[in-house]
Scaffold this motif. Structure first.
Motif, PDB file in Angstrom:
ATOM      1  N   GLN A  49      -3.722  -7.310  -7.468  1.00  0.00           N
ATOM      2  CA  GLN A  49      -3.780  -7.094  -8.636  1.00  0.00           C
ATOM      3  C   GLN A  49      -5.256  -7.047  -9.122  1.00  0.00           C
ATOM      4  N   LEU A  50      -6.029  -8.003  -8.430  1.00  0.00           N
ATOM      5  CA  LEU A  50      -7.447  -7.862  -8.655  1.00  0.00           C
ATOM      6  C   LEU A  50      -8.067  -6.464  -8.227  1.00  0.00           C
ATOM      7  N   THR A  54     -10.259  -4.429 -10.925  1.00  0.00           N
ATOM      8  CA  THR A  54     -11.625  -4.316 -10.496  1.00  0.00           C
ATOM      9  C   THR A  54     -11.730  -2.720 -10.453  1.00  0.00           C
ATOM     10  N   GLY A  55     -10.818  -1.859 -10.112  1.00  0.00           N
ATOM     11  CA  GLY A  55     -11.002  -0.510  -9.517  1.00  0.00           C
ATOM     12  C   GLY A  55     -11.438  -0.483  -8.304  1.00  0.00           C
ATOM     13  N   LEU A  56     -11.404  -1.613  -7.494  1.00  0.00           N
ATOM     14  CA  LEU A  56     -12.032  -1.535  -6.150  1.00  0.00           C
ATOM     15  C   LEU A  56     -11.096  -1.655  -5.125  1.00  0.00           C
ATOM     16  N   ALA A  57     -11.402  -1.185  -3.787  1.00  0.00           N
ATOM     17  CA  ALA A  57     -10.058  -1.009  -2.852  1.00  0.00           C
ATOM     18  C   ALA A  57      -9.939  -2.574  -2.194  1.00  0.00           C
ATOM     19  N   ARG A  58      -8.858  -2.759  -1.873  1.00  0.00           N
ATOM     20  CA  ARG A  58      -8.726  -4.197  -1.556  1.00  0.00           C
ATOM     21  C   ARG A  58      -9.401  -4.350  -0.112  1.00  0.00           C
ATOM     22  N   SER A  60     -12.355  -3.280   0.381  1.00  0.00           N
ATOM     23  CA  SER A  60     -13.737  -3.696  -0.173  1.00  0.00           C
ATOM     24  C   SER A  60     -13.776  -4.884  -0.803  1.00  0.00           C
ATOM     25  N   LEU A  61     -13.027  -5.406  -1.376  1.00  0.00           N
ATOM     26  CA  LEU A  61     -12.915  -6.830  -1.927  1.00  0.00           C
ATOM     27  C   LEU A  61     -13.109  -7.873  -0.612  1.00  0.00           C
ATOM     28  N   TYR A  62     -12.205  -7.558   0.313  1.00  0.00           N
ATOM     29  CA  TYR A  62     -12.135  -8.688   1.593  1.00  0.00           C
ATOM     30  C   TYR A  62     -13.620  -8.618   2.187  1.00  0.00           C
ATOM     31  N   LYS A  63     -14.160  -7.281   2.125  1.00  0.00           N
ATOM     32  CA  LYS A  63     -15.569  -7.326   2.785  1.00  0.00           C
ATOM     33  C   LYS A  63     -16.575  -7.855   1.989  1.00  0.00           C
ATOM     34  N   THR A  75     -20.594  -5.740  -8.291  1.00  0.00           N
ATOM     35  CA  THR A  75     -18.975  -6.238  -7.711  1.00  0.00           C
ATOM     36  C   THR A  75     -18.790  -7.481  -8.212  1.00  0.00           C
ATOM     37  N   VAL A  76     -19.774  -8.391  -7.999  1.00  0.00           N
ATOM     38  CA  VAL A  76     -19.493  -9.728  -8.495  1.00  0.00           C
ATOM     39  C   VAL A  76     -19.291  -9.757  -9.990  1.00  0.00           C
TER      40      VAL A  76
END
Length: 94
Positions: A49-50, A54-58, A60-63, A75-76
């Motif tokens: 969901q996040l 955010t429009g970011l790939a999962r 990318s979020l993990y990284k 990003t933050v």
């Protein structure tokens, strides 16, 4: 006796608790502490969901939330907004 590993995400169930948790993390001088806290909140809210919010790939979020990562400000900012909290500053007390 076997102890279960503590998972902060299990307790982050409303905006007030999330805000308090993130504020506590901001008090630490180690930036990884704040990134880990954001990651805990992201886990509590659901990474899929996040990513949508955010429009970011999962991936990318993990990284971006990995210890030692140096995520960009935008990003933050996207993460904080998508998590339903805001960051504010106040004068430092001497």
């Amino acid at each position: 006796m076997k102890l279960a590993k503590f998972d902060a995400a299990e307790y982050l169930d409303n905006e007030e608790v999330i805000a308090a948790y993130l504020n506590a993390a901001l008090e630490d001088e180690n930036p990884d502490v704040f990134l880990i806290a954001i990651g805990d909140v992201a886990k509590a809210r659901g990474m899929t969901q996040l990513a949508k919010d955010t429009g970011l790939a999962r991936e990318s979020l993990y990284k971006a939330l990995a210890p030692g990562a140096k995520p960009r400000y935008d990003t933050v900012f996207k993460l904080i907004r998508a998590l339903g909290v805001e960051l504010h500053t106040s004068p430092a007390h001497k």
